[in-house]
Write a protein that holds these residues in place. Structure first.
Motif, PDB file in Angstrom:
ATOM      1  N   ASN A  27     132.661 -20.107 -19.965  1.00  0.00           N
ATOM      2  CA  ASN A  27     131.358 -19.719 -19.443  1.00  0.00           C
ATOM      3  C   ASN A  27     131.373 -19.894 -17.937  1.00  0.00           C
ATOM      4  O   ASN A  27     131.479 -21.002 -17.438  1.00  0.00           O
ATOM      5  N   GLU A  65     140.592 -17.100 -24.539  1.00  0.00           N
ATOM      6  CA  GLU A  65     140.683 -18.437 -25.108  1.00  0.00           C
ATOM      7  C   GLU A  65     142.074 -18.989 -24.798  1.00  0.00           C
ATOM      8  O   GLU A  65     143.004 -18.226 -24.499  1.00  0.00           O
ATOM      9  N   SER A  84     144.383 -23.872 -21.670  1.00  0.00           N
ATOM     10  CA  SER A  84     143.221 -23.646 -20.816  1.00  0.00           C
ATOM     11  C   SER A  84     142.560 -22.303 -21.111  1.00  0.00           C
ATOM     12  O   SER A  84     143.244 -21.306 -21.340  1.00  0.00           O
ATOM     13  N   TRP A  85     141.229 -22.295 -21.077  1.00  0.00           N
ATOM     14  CA  TRP A  85     140.515 -21.031 -21.037  1.00  0.00           C
ATOM     15  C   TRP A  85     140.870 -20.370 -19.704  1.00  0.00           C
ATOM     16  O   TRP A  85     141.318 -21.039 -18.768  1.00  0.00           O
ATOM     17  N   GLY A 104     139.349 -21.300 -14.946  1.00  0.00           N
ATOM     18  CA  GLY A 104     140.432 -21.722 -15.818  1.00  0.00           C
ATOM     19  C   GLY A 104     141.803 -21.589 -15.182  1.00  0.00           C
ATOM     20  O   GLY A 104     141.944 -21.533 -13.964  1.00  0.00           O
ATOM     21  N   ASP A 124     135.177 -23.778 -19.837  1.00  0.00           N
ATOM     22  CA  ASP A 124     135.108 -23.475 -21.266  1.00  0.00           C
ATOM     23  C   ASP A 124     134.873 -21.992 -21.545  1.00  0.00           C
ATOM     24  O   ASP A 124     134.468 -21.613 -22.629  1.00  0.00           O
ATOM     25  N   GLN A 171     137.629 -28.486 -17.088  1.00  0.00           N
ATOM     26  CA  GLN A 171     136.341 -28.437 -17.765  1.00  0.00           C
ATOM     27  C   GLN A 171     135.907 -27.004 -18.071  1.00  0.00           C
ATOM     28  O   GLN A 171     134.906 -26.806 -18.743  1.00  0.00           O
TER      29      GLN A 171
END
Length: 135
Positions: free
Chosen positions: A8, A46, A104-105, A68, A6, A4
């Motif tokens: 942040n 990213e 994955s981030w 991540g 992202d 999950q």
């Protein structure tokens, strides 16, 4: 693994890392957390983004993974998968790269180990062929 994540996290993601974009494949973000005494930056990648091979002369670097899934690799060594909570101590004069997994981030806090006349030498990109071999 946190699917999950992202980008942040506990530290601000910051702006696109335009100052060092030429040394990254893909998009990264940078927020400097400290520039006094010890330089500390929050770097967010990213999915699929990674930096070029590089060497920290004199001081070295410490990575504190905060979110991540990503990779760290030293020259002529297998890549090491990284997830939140991992710590990587990178000795001075060690050729290496780090970045996000393809799906994955990835975020880490990068701590520059202070040393007189410390510098960073940016080298060749991590090839798509080599990166594509990672699980």
């Amino acid at each position: 693994m946190n699917d999950q994540f992202d980008g942040n996290g506990i530290f601000p993601k910051g702006e696109k890392n335009e100052a060092y974009a030429q040394y990254f494949q893909g998009t990264s973000y940078l927020t400097m957390l400290s520039t006094e005494g010890v330089k500390i930056g929050n770097v967010v990648f990213e999915p699929g983004c990674r930096n070029n091979w590089h060497i920290h002369h004199k001081g070295g670097q410490i990575l504190l993974v905060t979110g991540g899934r990503g990779w760290y690799q030293e020259w002529n060594q297998p890549a090491r998968q990284l997830t939140a909570g991992d710590v990587v101590n990178i000795p001075a004069e060690t050729k290496h790269w780090h970045g996000a997994a393809a799906d994955s981030w990835f975020a880490h806090v990068a701590v520059e180990v202070p040393a007189e006349s410390a510098s960073n030498e940016w080298l060749e990109p991590v090839s798509d062929k080599d990166y594509g071999k990672l699980p």
